[in-house]
Structure formats: C-alpha cells, structure tokens
Design a protein around this motif. Structure first.
Motif, PDB file in Angstrom:
ATOM      1  N   VAL A 158       5.677   4.849   1.010  1.00  0.00           N
ATOM      2  CA  VAL A 158       6.214   6.149   1.438  1.00  0.00           C
ATOM      3  C   VAL A 158       7.203   5.962   2.589  1.00  0.00           C
ATOM      4  O   VAL A 158       8.275   6.554   2.614  1.00  0.00           O
ATOM      5  CB  VAL A 158       5.072   7.108   1.861  1.00  0.00           C
ATOM      6  CG1 VAL A 158       5.623   8.373   2.485  1.00  0.00           C
ATOM      7  CG2 VAL A 158       4.208   7.446   0.667  1.00  0.00           C
ATOM      8  N   LYS A 159       6.840   5.084   3.510  1.00  0.00           N
ATOM      9  CA  LYS A 159       7.700   4.846   4.669  1.00  0.00           C
ATOM     10  C   LYS A 159       9.077   4.309   4.218  1.00  0.00           C
ATOM     11  O   LYS A 159      10.116   4.799   4.665  1.00  0.00           O
ATOM     12  CB  LYS A 159       7.007   3.843   5.594  1.00  0.00           C
ATOM     13  CG  LYS A 159       7.806   3.488   6.813  1.00  0.00           C
ATOM     14  CD  LYS A 159       6.998   2.615   7.775  1.00  0.00           C
ATOM     15  CE  LYS A 159       7.940   1.764   8.597  1.00  0.00           C
ATOM     16  NZ  LYS A 159       7.406   0.439   8.867  1.00  0.00           N
ATOM     17  N   LYS A 176      11.742   6.550   2.505  1.00  0.00           N
ATOM     18  CA  LYS A 176      12.562   7.418   3.360  1.00  0.00           C
ATOM     19  C   LYS A 176      13.706   6.654   4.004  1.00  0.00           C
ATOM     20  O   LYS A 176      14.451   7.213   4.804  1.00  0.00           O
ATOM     21  CB  LYS A 176      11.692   8.021   4.470  1.00  0.00           C
ATOM     22  CG  LYS A 176      10.676   9.005   3.959  1.00  0.00           C
ATOM     23  CD  LYS A 176       9.837   9.508   5.122  1.00  0.00           C
ATOM     24  CE  LYS A 176       8.624  10.276   4.641  1.00  0.00           C
ATOM     25  NZ  LYS A 176       7.541  10.266   5.628  1.00  0.00           N
ATOM     26  N   TRP A 201       4.846  12.459  -5.460  1.00  0.00           N
ATOM     27  CA  TRP A 201       4.531  11.391  -4.510  1.00  0.00           C
ATOM     28  C   TRP A 201       4.104  12.029  -3.185  1.00  0.00           C
ATOM     29  O   TRP A 201       4.628  13.079  -2.817  1.00  0.00           O
ATOM     30  CB  TRP A 201       5.740  10.483  -4.231  1.00  0.00           C
ATOM     31  CG  TRP A 201       6.424   9.848  -5.383  1.00  0.00           C
ATOM     32  CD1 TRP A 201       7.783   9.737  -5.546  1.00  0.00           C
ATOM     33  CD2 TRP A 201       5.850   9.173  -6.520  1.00  0.00           C
ATOM     34  NE1 TRP A 201       8.066   9.065  -6.719  1.00  0.00           N
ATOM     35  CE2 TRP A 201       6.902   8.718  -7.327  1.00  0.00           C
ATOM     36  CE3 TRP A 201       4.542   8.935  -6.946  1.00  0.00           C
ATOM     37  CZ2 TRP A 201       6.694   8.022  -8.529  1.00  0.00           C
ATOM     38  CZ3 TRP A 201       4.332   8.258  -8.138  1.00  0.00           C
ATOM     39  CH2 TRP A 201       5.395   7.805  -8.907  1.00  0.00           C
ATOM     40  N   PRO A 202       3.192  11.398  -2.482  1.00  0.00           N
ATOM     41  CA  PRO A 202       2.825  11.932  -1.171  1.00  0.00           C
ATOM     42  C   PRO A 202       4.023  11.856  -0.211  1.00  0.00           C
ATOM     43  O   PRO A 202       4.910  11.019  -0.411  1.00  0.00           O
ATOM     44  CB  PRO A 202       1.697  11.012  -0.707  1.00  0.00           C
ATOM     45  CG  PRO A 202       1.814   9.784  -1.538  1.00  0.00           C
ATOM     46  CD  PRO A 202       2.514  10.142  -2.800  1.00  0.00           C
ATOM     47  N   ASP A 238       0.834  -1.206   0.000  1.00  0.00           N
ATOM     48  CA  ASP A 238       0.000   0.000   0.000  1.00  0.00           C
ATOM     49  C   ASP A 238       0.867   1.254   0.000  1.00  0.00           C
ATOM     50  O   ASP A 238       2.069   1.209   0.254  1.00  0.00           O
ATOM     51  CB  ASP A 238      -0.943  -0.009   1.214  1.00  0.00           C
ATOM     52  CG  ASP A 238      -0.162  -0.071   2.502  1.00  0.00           C
ATOM     53  OD1 ASP A 238       0.008   0.968   3.156  1.00  0.00           O
ATOM     54  OD2 ASP A 238       0.336  -1.171   2.841  1.00  0.00           O
ATOM     55  N   GLN A 239       0.206   2.368  -0.282  1.00  0.00           N
ATOM     56  CA  GLN A 239       0.908   3.635  -0.433  1.00  0.00           C
ATOM     57  C   GLN A 239       1.704   4.018   0.819  1.00  0.00           C
ATOM     58  O   GLN A 239       2.857   4.432   0.733  1.00  0.00           O
ATOM     59  CB  GLN A 239      -0.107   4.713  -0.766  1.00  0.00           C
ATOM     60  CG  GLN A 239       0.472   6.095  -0.819  1.00  0.00           C
ATOM     61  CD  GLN A 239      -0.317   6.970  -1.763  1.00  0.00           C
ATOM     62  OE1 GLN A 239      -0.491   6.641  -2.933  1.00  0.00           O
ATOM     63  NE2 GLN A 239      -0.810   8.064  -1.248  1.00  0.00           N
ATOM     64  N   GLN A 240       1.064   3.834   1.988  1.00  0.00           N
ATOM     65  CA  GLN A 240       1.711   4.234   3.235  1.00  0.00           C
ATOM     66  C   GLN A 240       3.034   3.486   3.448  1.00  0.00           C
ATOM     67  O   GLN A 240       4.046   4.084   3.818  1.00  0.00           O
ATOM     68  CB  GLN A 240       0.766   3.911   4.382  1.00  0.00           C
ATOM     69  CG  GLN A 240       0.786   4.934   5.474  1.00  0.00           C
ATOM     70  CD  GLN A 240      -0.177   4.546   6.591  1.00  0.00           C
ATOM     71  OE1 GLN A 240      -0.908   3.541   6.495  1.00  0.00           O
ATOM     72  NE2 GLN A 240      -0.174   5.319   7.643  1.00  0.00           N
ATOM     73  N   THR A 241       3.016   2.194   3.187  1.00  0.00           N
ATOM     74  CA  THR A 241       4.233   1.390   3.329  1.00  0.00           C
ATOM     75  C   THR A 241       5.300   1.877   2.356  1.00  0.00           C
ATOM     76  O   THR A 241       6.477   2.028   2.713  1.00  0.00           O
ATOM     77  CB  THR A 241       3.927  -0.093   3.022  1.00  0.00           C
ATOM     78  OG1 THR A 241       2.816  -0.484   3.802  1.00  0.00           O
ATOM     79  CG2 THR A 241       5.109  -0.975   3.318  1.00  0.00           C
ATOM     80  N   GLU A 276       3.603  11.517   3.208  1.00  0.00           N
ATOM     81  CA  GLU A 276       3.326  10.483   4.225  1.00  0.00           C
ATOM     82  C   GLU A 276       2.045   9.732   3.930  1.00  0.00           C
ATOM     83  O   GLU A 276       1.327  10.037   3.040  1.00  0.00           O
ATOM     84  CB  GLU A 276       3.283  11.005   5.648  1.00  0.00           C
ATOM     85  CG  GLU A 276       2.701  12.366   5.852  1.00  0.00           C
ATOM     86  CD  GLU A 276       3.214  12.917   7.204  1.00  0.00           C
ATOM     87  OE1 GLU A 276       3.701  12.126   8.032  1.00  0.00           O
ATOM     88  OE2 GLU A 276       3.123  14.118   7.407  1.00  0.00           O
TER      89      GLU A 276
END
Ligand code: HEC
Length: 195
Positions: A87-88, A91, A192-193, A82-85, A195
């Motif tokens: 993005v994490k 970084k 890209w977002p 998923d997107q959140q993973t 977060e």
C-alpha cells in the motif's frame, strides 16, 4: 534612402510604395540543406516514432531514469511483500514506475502493454481469478498459476524488490482504461486497502 540603392545588385523591377525588391536568392547550399531535411524527415519519423518501441528520446529518457531509480534499491532496502508495504509503495509514483518498467520487460507478451490482457487476463478490471487481497498478487507472480501458463517469477529477477514492485504496479493498473480490454475473468474483489 536605403543603402541598397547604391549597390550593383539587380533589382527585380517592381516597386510598391517605393519599396523595391532586389534579387538576393538564398545560397544554393542553404536550399539543398532545406530539401535534404525534408527528404530526411519521413525516415526520422518512421525510425523514432513509428518503429520499435523505446527509440524516442522521451522513451529512452524514461528507461534510463527508471533504471537509475532501480540502482537506488539501497534507499528502500529489501522490501517485504506484506500488505502494508505494498500500500505504501502504491502511493509512490517513482517506485510504481520502476514496477512498470519491469512489467514492460517481462509481462506484456501475455498481458498487453497496458495490462488489458492477451493470453493472460485483463489486469485493469475489477475481476480476478487468483487474487482477493494485495499480497495474493505477489504470490501469483512468485509461484505462477495454471500449471505454468502464468509462469513463476520468484527466481527470474535479479533482485527480490523487482517482484514486489511489479506486483505494486499490477495493483496500480486496477481501474485504468486499457486500449483493448479483454473480457473480465474470475470474480469481483474488494477494493485495495488505503493504508
Ligand atoms: C506466458 C504468458 C504470461 C506471462 C509472460 C505472464 N503472465 Fe501473468 N498470467 C498468464 C495467464 C495465462 C494467467 C491466467 C492463469 C489462469 O487462467 O489461471 C495469468 C495470470 C496473472 C495474474 C493473476 C490474474 C488473476 O485474475 O488472478 C497476475 C497478477 C499476473 N498474471 C501477472 C503477471 C506479471 C506481473 C507478469 C510479468 C512478471 C506476468 N503475469 C507474465 C500468462 C502470463
């Protein structure tokens, strides 16, 4: 008086301010070693620095280090794409590096070593053909596009995390400057977002 003046070593016969030069040649073996190291150096350079990639000590170290990190998948468990993973992990240079090693092993023939593009499109610019958001990268890589011109990778990797981390690496390429940038394909997409 220096101790040499009492020895029987031949002097070269010149003297400056009372300093004399004695004839003490370097040992023959030393000179041969010196010449041999000069003769060896072009071969060394060609093999380790101009030959096939991955031979230099630095590159071998990098490869081993990322391989080692890959063995630490237990640390991150089974990632979900998923997107959140994404993005994490975007970084986290350590895991982006793992994605990079997967990219180097599988994708460079079509997308170039730095993502600049070859048969496949440039992955470093702002334009994409099949991607609007981060999870689309994962989908394209898993399922392939263009009738297999971009192959489907879902079943080709030994671990599901591989395809997620290579997607994260692809996302990280955006905005980088490749050595040879293929002309943009597709249309610009939102950033890209964060977060
Ligand atoms: C056999 C050549 C080939 C290989 C190998 C390959 N690709 Fe592709 N890739 C393509 C082509 C061709 C396209 C463009 C398809 C199109 O024009 O619709 C593409 C498109 C893509 C896209 C979408 C780009 C966009 O603009 O939407 C991504 C992301 C991508 N590839 C990532 C990868 C990754 C990651 C790997 C390695 C796991 C890989 N590719 C391996 C040929 C390849």
């Amino acid at each position: 008086m220096n101790t040499h003046s009492t020895t029987s070593e031949p002097s070269l016969g010149h003297s400056y301010d009372g300093i004399q030069q004695y004839d003490n040649p370097l040992p023959r073996w030393w000179k041969w070693l010196f010449l041999a190291s000069i003769a060896y150096c072009p071969f060394y350079l060609m093999y380790f620095h101009a030959g096939a990639p991955g031979r230099s000590v630095d590159e071998q170290y990098q490869a081993n280090a990322t391989e080692n990190t890959r063995k630490q998948y237990a640390e991150i468990g089974n990632l979900s794409g998923d997107q959140q993973t994404m993005v994490k992990f975007l970084k986290d240079p350590k895991w982006v590096g793992v994605g990079q090693s997967i990219f180097k092993a599988n994708c460079v023939s079509c997308h170039a070593a730095d993502g600049g593009g070859n048969v496949g499109p440039n992955l470093c610019d702002e334009n994409f053909k099949h991607i609007k958001a981060l999870p689309d990268i994962l989908k394209v890589i898993n399922e392939g596009v263009a009738g297999g011109a971009m192959p489907a990778w879902a079943t080709r990797f030994s671990h599901k995390n591989d395809v997620i981390l290579v997607s994260v690496y692809v996302a990280s390429l955006r905005g980088s400057k490749p050595a040879i940038a293929k002309a943009p394909d597709g249309s610009p997409i939102p950033a890209w977002p964060i977060e």
